[in-house]
Design an enzyme around this catalytic site. Structure first.
Site, PDB file in Angstrom:
ATOM      1  N   PHE A 211       2.934   3.407  -8.874  1.00  0.00           N
ATOM      2  CA  PHE A 211       2.724   5.154  -8.957  1.00  0.00           C
ATOM      3  C   PHE A 211       2.788   6.727  -9.401  1.00  0.00           C
ATOM      4  O   PHE A 211       2.043   7.382 -10.299  1.00  0.00           O
ATOM      5  CB  PHE A 211       1.590   5.376  -7.761  1.00  0.00           C
ATOM      6  CG  PHE A 211       0.773   6.720  -7.315  1.00  0.00           C
ATOM      7  CD1 PHE A 211      -1.137   6.782  -7.559  1.00  0.00           C
ATOM      8  CD2 PHE A 211       1.241   8.399  -7.034  1.00  0.00           C
ATOM      9  CE1 PHE A 211      -1.559   7.546  -7.815  1.00  0.00           C
ATOM     10  CE2 PHE A 211      -0.445   8.614  -6.513  1.00  0.00           C
ATOM     11  CZ  PHE A 211      -0.762   8.940  -7.832  1.00  0.00           C
TER      12      PHE A 211
ATOM     13  N   GLY B 271       7.049   8.270  -1.471  1.00  0.00           N
ATOM     14  CA  GLY B 271       7.062   6.981  -1.967  1.00  0.00           C
ATOM     15  C   GLY B 271       6.678   5.776  -1.720  1.00  0.00           C
ATOM     16  O   GLY B 271       5.786   6.312  -1.383  1.00  0.00           O
ATOM     17  N   LEU B 272       7.412   4.446  -1.352  1.00  0.00           N
ATOM     18  CA  LEU B 272       6.745   3.597  -1.056  1.00  0.00           C
ATOM     19  C   LEU B 272       5.242   3.002  -1.418  1.00  0.00           C
ATOM     20  O   LEU B 272       4.635   3.213  -0.922  1.00  0.00           O
ATOM     21  CB  LEU B 272       7.064   3.710   0.342  1.00  0.00           C
ATOM     22  CG  LEU B 272       7.718   3.744   0.819  1.00  0.00           C
ATOM     23  CD1 LEU B 272       8.450   3.402   2.209  1.00  0.00           C
ATOM     24  CD2 LEU B 272       8.584   2.762   0.481  1.00  0.00           C
ATOM     25  N   CYS B 273       5.109   3.537  -3.233  1.00  0.00           N
ATOM     26  CA  CYS B 273       3.605   3.205  -3.269  1.00  0.00           C
ATOM     27  C   CYS B 273       3.634   2.934  -4.962  1.00  0.00           C
ATOM     28  O   CYS B 273       2.628   3.023  -5.394  1.00  0.00           O
ATOM     29  CB  CYS B 273       2.986   4.649  -3.452  1.00  0.00           C
ATOM     30  SG  CYS B 273       3.687   5.720  -4.378  1.00  0.00           S
ATOM     31  N   GLY B 274       4.759   1.576  -4.733  1.00  0.00           N
ATOM     32  CA  GLY B 274       4.894   0.835  -6.263  1.00  0.00           C
ATOM     33  C   GLY B 274       4.657   1.678  -7.357  1.00  0.00           C
ATOM     34  O   GLY B 274       5.920   2.903  -7.069  1.00  0.00           O
TER      35      GLY B 274
END
Lengths: 134, 294
Positions: free
Chosen positions: B94, B89-92
């Site tokens: 996406f 995760g941690l990709c907006g």
């Protein structure tokens, strides 16, 4: 001096070769064939084996390929290999792993698949004999 | 009102967070460059493949010798949906973007009374789709251990899909992934894998007819060898695009986070300084009024 033509060797990961060559030997499924300039348009599948490329400069390079197909035109030849490496960079263990994997798949495979796999293994073994100095 | 000490702690913690997000952004930027290179390096192969396929498809034509992977089963009752997302995760937005797109598609199919089967590639998509369609997910592919996606990973998925098709488990196969447009924009895309989409064939007719080929073995045999390979190539391309997209999204998400942390630090520092000043003033007043009283 023989006429030269464009030769491209492409694997899914990258473009390996793109240069002027005079002669390419391809391990086609129906037997080895040599491609030179102005070859009739041909499309053929290839089996695991060694592709020998004679560059316009006169050097001969050899690449190990594992299946794929070739698209031959009078003006050039494109070889789409499933996977290809320069013979000097081929790691024997990679080859062994592939043979091993094919053997494992052989267990419990259907009849038609079995013959195909056995053929594949034979081709790989032969490739190994050619490429890896005993 | 938080005390001076509280504020100080808070600033320290935000600073630490900022350092982490900054580092993550830098890592994502480096990975993005590599992912982009990989995607670019893979492009010649898929382009040539499309050209060759177009050529042969034309030669074989629409006669019965064309393999079933191309013509389809003639029905569209059962759909296989392959959803490719990232592992982390941690990709907006996406992952949720792809998942939402796939979810809408599945809902639509279900509403039409079709049977849907789902294969998840990547953990995040699996987590999101599990909530709604747990019973429809027939398989998941974990690429978490894979550092750099190679063709073998895609090939394995491709083989699995073809095996299912041969068993008659589905009629239509659609691939969901995110197309990498630029660092800030990734577009969720659906691509039909089986039967080979009409768009491909149409593109073929434009540039085809260049030469009369000789086929060895005959065209039909090459075609049936080529199409499974093409499926793997398409999956491979989707996976590479996904990695590039994930890194792009992560980079901009982390950039935003770093900037937000910076703003927060500024605000906290301001109120910290104000409070400190107020305290000093208060102490001064106390001293002065004490001295005056004497």
């Amino acid at each position: 001096m023989a006429e030269s033509f464009n030769f491209e060797l492409v694997s899914p990961e990258r473009l390996l070769v793109s240069e002027k060559v005079t002669e390419v030997v391809i391990p086609a499924t129906e037997g080895e064939m040599t491609v030179m300039a102005n070859h009739a348009p041909t499309m053929t599948t290839i089996k695991p084996g060694v592709v020998a490329v004679k560059t316009a400069a006169g050097k001969t390079e050899r690449y190990a390929v594992f299946g794929g197909f070739a698209d031959i035109l009078p003006s050039g030849c494109t070889l789409l290999a499933e996977s290809a490496v320069h013979v000097d960079e081929l790691d024997p263990t990679v080859l062994e792993n592939r043979i091993e994997a094919a053997r494992a798949e052989l267990e419990g495979a259907g009849d038609e698949k079995k013959t195909r796999l056995e053929q594949f293994i034979a081709e790989l073994t032969k490739l190994g004999e050619i490429v890896i100095p005993a | 009102m938080p005390s001076l000490k509280d504020l100080k702690n808070r600033i320290a913690s935000v600073k630490a967070t900022q350092k982490i997000t900054k580092a993550m952004k830098m890592v994502a930027a480096a990975k993005l460059r590599r992912a982009q290179e990989a995607a670019e390096a893979a492009r010649p192969y898929s382009q040539r493949m499309a050209a060759v396929l177009a050529n042969i498809a034309q030669a074989v034509g629409a006669d019965d010798s064309a393999p079933r992977l191309m013509t389809g089963t003639g029905r569209d009752d059962t759909h296989l949906v392959i959803v490719c997302t990232a592992e982390r995760g941690l990709c907006g937005g996406f992952n949720s973007q792809i998942a939402r797109f796939a979810r809408d598609h599945v809902r639509k199919l279900l509403a039409q009374g079709k049977t849907v089967k789902i294969i998840c590639v990547g953990k995040k998509g699996f987590d999101m789709l599990r909530r709604d369609f747990a019973s429809l997910i027939i398989d998941r592919v974990d690429l978490r251990e894979v550092k750099k996606i190679g063709f073998e990973n895609a090939d394995r998925i491709g083989h699995k899909v073809i095996e299912l098709f041969d068993k008659g488990e589905f009629d239509v196969c659609t691939l969901f992934y995110s197309e990498f447009k630029s660092v800030i924009s990734q577009i969720p895309t659906a691509q039909q894998l089986i039967p080979a989409s009409a768009g491909e064939v149409a593109a073929a007719e434009g540039e085809g007819a260049s030469a009369i080929y000789e086929y060895e073995p005959e065209a039909g045999a090459i075609l049936s060898d080529l199409i499974p390979r093409n499926i793997s190539v398409q999956i491979f391309r989707a996976l590479l695009e996904n990695v590039a997209g994930e890194m792009g999204a992560k980079m901009s998400a982390m950039d935003n986070a770093t900037r937000n942390a910076g703003e927060m630090i500024d605000k906290l520092t301001l109120s910290y300084n104000r409070q400190r000043q107020a305290q000093i003033t208060k102490e001064l007043i106390e001293i002065i009024s004490g001295a005056e009283a004497l």
